[in-house]
Design an enzyme around this catalytic site. Structure first.
Site, PDB file in Angstrom:
ATOM      1  N   GLY A  10       0.880  -1.176   0.000  1.00  0.00           N
ATOM      2  CA  GLY A  10       0.000   0.000   0.000  1.00  0.00           C
ATOM      3  C   GLY A  10       0.911   1.218   0.000  1.00  0.00           C
ATOM      4  O   GLY A  10       1.691   1.414   0.934  1.00  0.00           O
ATOM      5  N   ALA A  11       0.835   1.987  -1.077  1.00  0.00           N
ATOM      6  CA  ALA A  11       1.709   3.160  -1.203  1.00  0.00           C
ATOM      7  C   ALA A  11       0.873   4.432  -1.211  1.00  0.00           C
ATOM      8  O   ALA A  11       1.136   5.361  -1.969  1.00  0.00           O
ATOM      9  CB  ALA A  11       2.575   3.043  -2.460  1.00  0.00           C
ATOM     10  N   ILE A  14      -0.488   6.725   4.104  1.00  0.00           N
ATOM     11  CA  ILE A  14       0.338   6.187   5.192  1.00  0.00           C
ATOM     12  C   ILE A  14       1.583   5.512   4.619  1.00  0.00           C
ATOM     13  O   ILE A  14       2.689   5.679   5.142  1.00  0.00           O
ATOM     14  CB  ILE A  14      -0.459   5.208   6.088  1.00  0.00           C
ATOM     15  N   ASN A  96     -11.945  -5.203   1.815  1.00  0.00           N
ATOM     16  CA  ASN A  96     -10.616  -5.257   2.435  1.00  0.00           C
ATOM     17  C   ASN A  96     -10.216  -6.677   2.840  1.00  0.00           C
ATOM     18  O   ASN A  96      -9.028  -6.995   2.890  1.00  0.00           O
ATOM     19  CB  ASN A  96     -10.542  -4.270   3.594  1.00  0.00           C
ATOM     20  N   ILE A 119      -2.132  -2.260   9.320  1.00  0.00           N
ATOM     21  CA  ILE A 119      -2.736  -0.972   9.700  1.00  0.00           C
ATOM     22  C   ILE A 119      -4.149  -0.836   9.124  1.00  0.00           C
ATOM     23  O   ILE A 119      -4.972  -0.082   9.612  1.00  0.00           O
ATOM     24  CB  ILE A 119      -1.850   0.207   9.227  1.00  0.00           C
ATOM     25  N   HIS A 176      -9.648  -1.189  18.073  1.00  0.00           N
ATOM     26  CA  HIS A 176      -9.487   0.154  17.528  1.00  0.00           C
ATOM     27  C   HIS A 176     -10.873   0.662  17.150  1.00  0.00           C
ATOM     28  O   HIS A 176     -11.628  -0.022  16.507  1.00  0.00           O
ATOM     29  CB  HIS A 176      -8.602   0.068  16.281  1.00  0.00           C
TER      30      HIS A 176
HETATM   31  O1  TXD Z   1      -4.839   3.115  13.655  1.00  0.00           O
HETATM   32  C1  TXD Z   1      -5.011   2.616  12.575  1.00  0.00           C
HETATM   33  N1  TXD Z   1      -4.859   1.316  12.405  1.00  0.00           N
HETATM   34  C2  TXD Z   1      -5.397   3.446  11.406  1.00  0.00           C
HETATM   35  C3  TXD Z   1      -5.913   2.768  10.248  1.00  0.00           C
HETATM   36  C4  TXD Z   1      -5.259   4.853  11.411  1.00  0.00           C
HETATM   37  C5  TXD Z   1      -5.478   5.568  10.270  1.00  0.00           C
HETATM   38  C6  TXD Z   1      -5.880   4.945   9.004  1.00  0.00           C
HETATM   39  N2  TXD Z   1      -6.112   3.550   9.103  1.00  0.00           N
HETATM   40  C7  TXD Z   1      -6.367   2.763   7.893  1.00  0.00           C
HETATM   41  O2  TXD Z   1      -5.132   2.598   7.191  1.00  0.00           O
HETATM   42  C8  TXD Z   1      -7.286   3.357   6.866  1.00  0.00           C
HETATM   43  O3  TXD Z   1      -8.625   3.185   7.240  1.00  0.00           O
HETATM   44  C9  TXD Z   1      -6.921   2.518   5.655  1.00  0.00           C
HETATM   45  O4  TXD Z   1      -7.573   1.246   5.709  1.00  0.00           O
HETATM   46  C10 TXD Z   1      -5.417   2.265   5.828  1.00  0.00           C
HETATM   47  C11 TXD Z   1      -4.528   3.042   4.882  1.00  0.00           C
HETATM   48  O5  TXD Z   1      -4.753   4.416   5.032  1.00  0.00           O
HETATM   49  P1  TXD Z   1      -4.184   5.461   3.942  1.00  0.00           P
HETATM   50  O6  TXD Z   1      -4.591   6.808   4.367  1.00  0.00           O
HETATM   51  O7  TXD Z   1      -2.776   5.166   3.630  1.00  0.00           O
HETATM   52  O8  TXD Z   1      -5.090   5.030   2.679  1.00  0.00           O
HETATM   53  P2  TXD Z   1      -4.808   5.270   1.127  1.00  0.00           P
HETATM   54  O9  TXD Z   1      -4.068   6.519   0.905  1.00  0.00           O
HETATM   55  O10 TXD Z   1      -6.137   5.070   0.462  1.00  0.00           O
HETATM   56  O11 TXD Z   1      -3.837   4.065   0.718  1.00  0.00           O
HETATM   57  C12 TXD Z   1      -4.256   2.763   0.540  1.00  0.00           C
HETATM   58  C13 TXD Z   1      -3.479   2.206  -0.624  1.00  0.00           C
HETATM   59  C14 TXD Z   1      -3.823   2.881  -1.956  1.00  0.00           C
HETATM   60  O12 TXD Z   1      -2.651   3.388  -2.553  1.00  0.00           O
HETATM   61  C15 TXD Z   1      -4.416   1.746  -2.796  1.00  0.00           C
HETATM   62  O13 TXD Z   1      -4.095   1.825  -4.177  1.00  0.00           O
HETATM   63  C16 TXD Z   1      -3.757   0.539  -2.159  1.00  0.00           C
HETATM   64  O14 TXD Z   1      -3.787   0.811  -0.762  1.00  0.00           O
HETATM   65  N3  TXD Z   1      -4.439  -0.729  -2.426  1.00  0.00           N
HETATM   66  C17 TXD Z   1      -3.752  -1.877  -2.540  1.00  0.00           C
HETATM   67  N4  TXD Z   1      -2.439  -2.152  -2.411  1.00  0.00           N
HETATM   68  C18 TXD Z   1      -2.061  -3.427  -2.582  1.00  0.00           C
HETATM   69  N5  TXD Z   1      -2.929  -4.427  -2.854  1.00  0.00           N
HETATM   70  C19 TXD Z   1      -4.254  -4.197  -2.968  1.00  0.00           C
HETATM   71  N6  TXD Z   1      -5.098  -5.189  -3.236  1.00  0.00           N
HETATM   72  C20 TXD Z   1      -4.708  -2.870  -2.801  1.00  0.00           C
HETATM   73  N7  TXD Z   1      -5.932  -2.281  -2.860  1.00  0.00           N
HETATM   74  C21 TXD Z   1      -5.752  -0.971  -2.623  1.00  0.00           C
END
Ligand code: TXD
Length: 319
Positions: A10-11, A14, A96, A119, A176
């Site tokens: 996941g890029a 976060i 998810n 996360i 959480h």
């Molecule tokens: O305390 C905690 N655990 C948290 C959790 C605090 C804050 C945010 N939290 C959760 O982290 C939030 O609800 C999200 O589920 C994650 C990631 O948050 P972020 O802000 O980084 O989300 P983004 O910017 O949407 O990034 C998610 C990336 C995005 O680039 C997608 O293209 C990618 O995930 N993505 C994937 N990567 C790999 N493989 C698959 N299948 C995939 N699907 C989406």
């Protein structure tokens, strides 16, 4: 000695911040993986170009294939989709969960020795699923939420008392989300428990109750301000603290979502409790005494995590 390898699945918001902090803290070489083409490559190149200015030598690679995470020492998972308007909690869970199946398979094949920090939300259910789909030992698969929740609690307490955040320790148990259990009794300023500070007249029980409530809603407070997206600086820093404790065998005592198999009277469930993180992963689960009111709050939190896990099993009975 070769540098450690840190894979970020996941890029997004976060993921990018994790890469930056891993570089600045000299934790090792970083691989950014995402399903979106170009984004992990672009962020990796941008970070590589930052390295000469910041003065570190880690390498950054962006990828869309799992083989690039091969041999990673730490894998941090933020992959997933956020909840969009009109999407139910169960819709999000189903999407998810599918992501955790893909990520788990990738880790199982290419990084089976790694320490894995999840996360992705809904956190406690996703880390539970990721441990199963990856097949890694439970002590190597943890969820990050408690470090963030307790950091928020620490910040609010430091602000209330007018003291350095460094001198405030805070303690948060449970899942959480809004049922998390901030434990006032185990939170201190320079070793002085918060209830003693109330008695000393530094604050009132009402003000502390308001801080507890603000901590519980800490994620939502930021979502409401940002309008799109959720917090990312503090969540990334929190996961990096856990990764660092593992990589450097610091044996920090941190709250983390871990699989309980007996502790707190629970089995086969991931929930946030204090643990020691060292070179073997989760090296110890700390079982603290809870008074009846705390126990009731903890049980409510556990029940909400159990509900999520049941929903996962309805969607994917073979998990
Ligand atoms: O305390 C905690 N655990 C948290 C959790 C605090 C804050 C945010 N939290 C959760 O982290 C939030 O609800 C999200 O589920 C994650 C990631 O948050 P972020 O802000 O980084 O989300 P983004 O910017 O949407 O990034 C998610 C990336 C995005 O680039 C997608 O293209 C990618 O995930 N993505 C994937 N990567 C790999 N493989 C698959 N299948 C995939 N699907 C989406």
């Amino acid at each position: 000695m070769a540098r450690n390898k840190i894979a970020l699945i996941g890029a997004g918001q976060i993921g990018g911040t994790l890469a930056l902090l891993a570089g600045l803290k000299d934790l090792g070489d970083v691989v950014l993986f995402d399903v979106v083409e170009g984004v992990p490559q672009g962020k990796a190149l941008d970070l590589a170009e930052l390295a000469p200015v910041a003065g570190f030598d880690a390498t950054f690679a962006g990828t869309n294939t799992y083989d690039a995470i091969g041999g990673a020492d730490v894998v941090i998972v933020t992959a997933g989709v956020p909840r969009k308007p009109g999407m139910s909690r169960d819709d999000l869970l189903a999407i998810n969960l599918k992501v955790m199946e893909q990520v788990g398979a990738g880790i199982r094949k290419y990084a089976p020795e790694a320490f894995v920090i999840c996360i992705t939300n809904p956190l406690d259910a996703m880390v539970w699923a990721l441990q199963r789909t990856s097949g890694l030992p439970a002590m190597k698969v943890v969820g990050m939420a408690g470090v963030l929740d307790s950091a928020r609690f620490r910040y609010f307490l430091a602000d209330e008392f007018g003291v350095s955040v460094e001198d405030v320790t805070a303690f948060v148990l449970g899942g959480h989300g809004d049922t998390m259990v901030p434990l006032v009794r185990y939170s201190t300023v320079g070793g002085i428990p918060v209830p003693d500070l109330i008695r000393m007249g530094w604050t009132s029980a009402e003000r502390i109750a308001a801080i507890v409530e603000r901590t519980r809603n800490g994620g939502a407070e930021i979502v409401n301000l940002l309008k799109s997206g959720s917090a990312f600086y503090a969540p990334a820093a929190s996961a990096i603290a856990m990764a660092e404790s593992y990589l450097k065998d610091k044996k920090r005592l941190l709250p983390a979502a871990v699989r309980l198999d007996g502790a707190y009277g629970l089995r086969d469930i991931y929930v946030g409790v204090p643990v020691v993180i060292g070179a073997r992963g989760v090296e110890r689960i700390v079982e603290v005494d809870l008074d009846p009111a705390e126990r009731a709050m903890f049980e409510k939190s556990v029940a909400s995590v159990e509900g999520l896990v049941e929903a996962c099993l309805k969607i994917a009975p073979d998990l």
